[in-house]
Design a protein around this motif. Structure first.
Motif, PDB file in Angstrom:
ATOM      1  N   ALA A 120      -3.788  -2.065   4.251  1.00 41.13           N
ATOM      2  CA  ALA A 120      -3.385  -1.495   2.962  1.00 41.13           C
ATOM      3  C   ALA A 120      -3.601   0.014   2.943  1.00 41.13           C
ATOM      4  N   GLY A 178       0.827  -1.213   0.000  1.00 47.64           N
ATOM      5  CA  GLY A 178       0.000   0.000   0.000  1.00 47.64           C
ATOM      6  C   GLY A 178       0.854   1.254   0.000  1.00 47.64           C
ATOM      7  N   SER A 182      -2.011  -0.216  -5.816  1.00 47.93           N
ATOM      8  CA  SER A 182      -3.419  -0.596  -5.674  1.00 47.93           C
ATOM      9  C   SER A 182      -3.799  -1.713  -6.641  1.00 47.93           C
ATOM     10  N   ILE A 225      -2.969  -4.827  -4.803  1.00 47.23           N
ATOM     11  CA  ILE A 225      -3.892  -4.970  -3.678  1.00 47.23           C
ATOM     12  C   ILE A 225      -5.240  -5.491  -4.155  1.00 47.23           C
ATOM     13  N   LEU A 227     -11.211   0.069   0.275  1.00 48.87           N
ATOM     14  CA  LEU A 227     -10.127   1.006   0.587  1.00 48.87           C
ATOM     15  C   LEU A 227     -10.679   2.383   0.945  1.00 48.87           C
ATOM     16  N   MET A 274      -1.124   3.116   2.169  1.00 49.90           N
ATOM     17  CA  MET A 274      -1.416   4.091   1.122  1.00 49.90           C
ATOM     18  C   MET A 274      -1.470   5.513   1.675  1.00 49.90           C
TER      19      MET A 274
END
Length: 150
Positions: free
Chosen positions: A116, A68, A73, A76, A87, A120
């Motif tokens: 994740a 992340g 992405s 993921i 998300l 991010m």
């Protein structure tokens, strides 16, 4: 046959627990709780089972956090089966609850999205580590305690 299974379990128990716990918080939708219960009920060391499962699951979460953090992405969504919607929901929870949310990365269905999203959002890794490790530890302690006492 059962004796062979138990002998093999004894020989590779902690390694199996580590790998299962690691994978349970990364790409495979499996749980490590069953193995924790089996080991505790079979007389394995309580503290060792809790720590091995905690460390394995924590390191798996670190892998998800790193992916992340690198902004992958695509990986993921494809390999972790975490949708863009999940998300976004985790991002909104971070806005509402802050890093405290990381205590709940062990929850099914949403835990990996929280992990994740933490990556991010570029959350400080030290903060991430503290909350995630505590949450994982409390989870495995509770599962082990219940397995020992029920």
């Amino acid at each position: 046959m059962l004796d062979n299974l138990l002998m093999n379990l004894s020989e590779y128990a902690y390694l199996s627990l580590f790998v299962t716990s690691f994978l349970a918080s990364t790409v495979l939708p499996l749980g490590s709780e069953t193995l924790v219960v089996v080991l505790i009920r079979s007389g394995f060391n309580f503290f060792a089972v809790v720590m091995v499962s905690t460390i394995g699951n924590y390191l798996g979460s670190c892998t998800t956090y790193y992916i992340g953090f690198k902004g992958r992405s695509d990986i993921i969504e494809k390999y972790f089966s975490i949708s863009e919607k999940q998300l976004r929901k985790a991002d909104s929870w971070f806005d509402k609850y802050g890093p405290f949310l990381l205590l709940f990365t062990w929850l099914p269905l949403v835990g990996d999205a929280i992990t994740a999203s933490g990556g991010m959002l570029k959350l400080d890794f030290r903060i991430f580590s503290i909350y995630v490790f505590i949450g994982k530890f409390l989870r495995y302690f509770a599962v082990s305690y219940l397995a020992l006492n029920l």
